[in-house]
Design a protein around this motif. Structure first.
Motif, PDB file in Angstrom:
ATOM      1  N   GLY A  11      -3.729   3.147  -5.902  1.00  7.71           N
ATOM      2  CA  GLY A  11      -3.359   2.046  -5.022  1.00  7.71           C
ATOM      3  C   GLY A  11      -4.171   0.811  -5.377  1.00  7.71           C
ATOM      4  O   GLY A  11      -4.548   0.016  -4.513  1.00  7.71           O
ATOM      5  N   SER A  37      -1.329   1.900 -10.013  1.00  2.00           N
ATOM      6  CA  SER A  37      -0.569   1.007  -9.147  1.00  2.00           C
ATOM      7  C   SER A  37       0.904   1.361  -9.245  1.00  2.00           C
ATOM      8  O   SER A  37       1.317   2.133 -10.122  1.00  2.00           O
ATOM      9  CB  SER A  37      -0.769  -0.459  -9.559  1.00  2.00           C
ATOM     10  OG  SER A  37      -2.135  -0.795  -9.594  1.00  2.00           O
ATOM     11  N   SER A  69      -3.213   3.990  -0.593  1.00  2.00           N
ATOM     12  CA  SER A  69      -1.850   3.654  -1.000  1.00  2.00           C
ATOM     13  C   SER A  69      -0.928   3.743   0.201  1.00  2.00           C
ATOM     14  O   SER A  69      -1.311   3.375   1.310  1.00  2.00           O
ATOM     15  CB  SER A  69      -1.404   4.589  -2.134  1.00  2.00           C
ATOM     16  OG  SER A  69      -1.477   5.954  -1.737  1.00  2.00           O
ATOM     17  N   THR A  92      -5.361   6.446   3.186  1.00  2.00           N
ATOM     18  CA  THR A  92      -3.943   6.209   3.454  1.00  2.00           C
ATOM     19  C   THR A  92      -3.591   6.707   4.851  1.00  2.00           C
ATOM     20  O   THR A  92      -3.951   7.823   5.229  1.00  2.00           O
ATOM     21  CB  THR A  92      -3.067   6.927   2.399  1.00  2.00           C
ATOM     22  OG1 THR A  92      -3.347   6.360   1.111  1.00  2.00           O
ATOM     23  CG2 THR A  92      -1.594   6.757   2.716  1.00  2.00           C
TER      24      THR A  92
END
Length: 235
Positions: A11, A37, A69, A92
């Motif tokens: 992320g 990413s 992420s 997350t």
């Protein structure tokens, strides 16, 4: 000198990912060996290899994956850590019950920490909330959280974690959420009785506090036995 802990940032293009990359570069006890990413432009940025989300199997060896992420990207990185025997640190939020069950299964194989908030202050606040709830049976408990207008999940993961701490102390928390401007994160836990109330508040001024906490956790988690850890366990 001890070898730096090898980190994979998952992320990396997000706000937290960028903060993690910047702050990790300032530390001597860890080194980023790869960044993941959704999409990749340059293949190497500041000496760090870049990988797209669908290229996870090709990332180099790492000791700990630090994941900030989205819920839909969570499963592959958790599975990769379990497969490689690497530690896992994740901030997350918005995870499903199935994903939380997967975390519990993975914790039997690797050390991991999944938390809604990596602020050291919030870790202390959680303990205070549990103690207050235990000491004030029958009092109303309300949690009000505020974040920037781009945050999707509500109540926030941190609010739910604080609520879980209140429940451990015997309270039944209620929630309210605000989404406005560029608020980084504010959490108010209020206990109200007859003629008096207590307010416990944490305000985040910038996201660096979360990134620093996550890097601190990653370094401390490396080399530990398999299991599910809390941030307070690694202070």
């Amino acid at each position: 000198m001890t070898e730096p802990v090898k980190l994979l940032i998952h992320g990396a293009s997000g706000r937290m990912g960028q903060a993690l990359m910047r702050l990790a570069a300032e530390r001597e006890d860890c080194a980023v060996v790869g960044a993941v990413s959704r999409k990749v432009g340059q293949r190497v940025v500041d000496g760090v290899p870049q990988f797209a989300a669908n290229e996870l199997s090709g990332v180099p060896a790492f000791d700990v994956a630090v994941d900030f992420s989205l819920a839909e990207a969570f499963d592959p990185i958790l599975a990769l850590c379990a497969e490689r025997g690497a530690a896992f640190v994740s901030g997350t939020t918005g995870l499903s019950e199935a994903q939380r069950a997967a975390i519990a299964i993975a914790a039997e194989r690797i050390p991991l920490l999944s938390a809604a908030n990596f602020s050291l202050g919030v870790a202390v606040l959680s303990e205070l909330v549990e103690r207050a709830a235990s000491a004030l049976p029958g009092w109303d408990c309300d949690i009000v959280e505020a974040h920037h207008n781009g945050k999707k999940d509500a109540p926030s993961g941190t609010a739910l974690a604080l609520g879980a701490a209140a429940e451990q102390g015997g309270a039944q928390p209620r929630y309210a959420s605000l989404r406005a401007g560029d608020i980084v994160g504010e959490h108010l836990v209020q206990f109200a009785g007859q003629g008096e109330r207590i307010e416990l508040v944490h305000r985040a001024i910038n996201r660096d506090i979360f990134a620093r906490g996550a890097l601190h956790a990653a370094v401390r988690l490396h080399g530990r036995p398999a299991g599910a850890y809390r941030l307070r366990d690694l202070l």
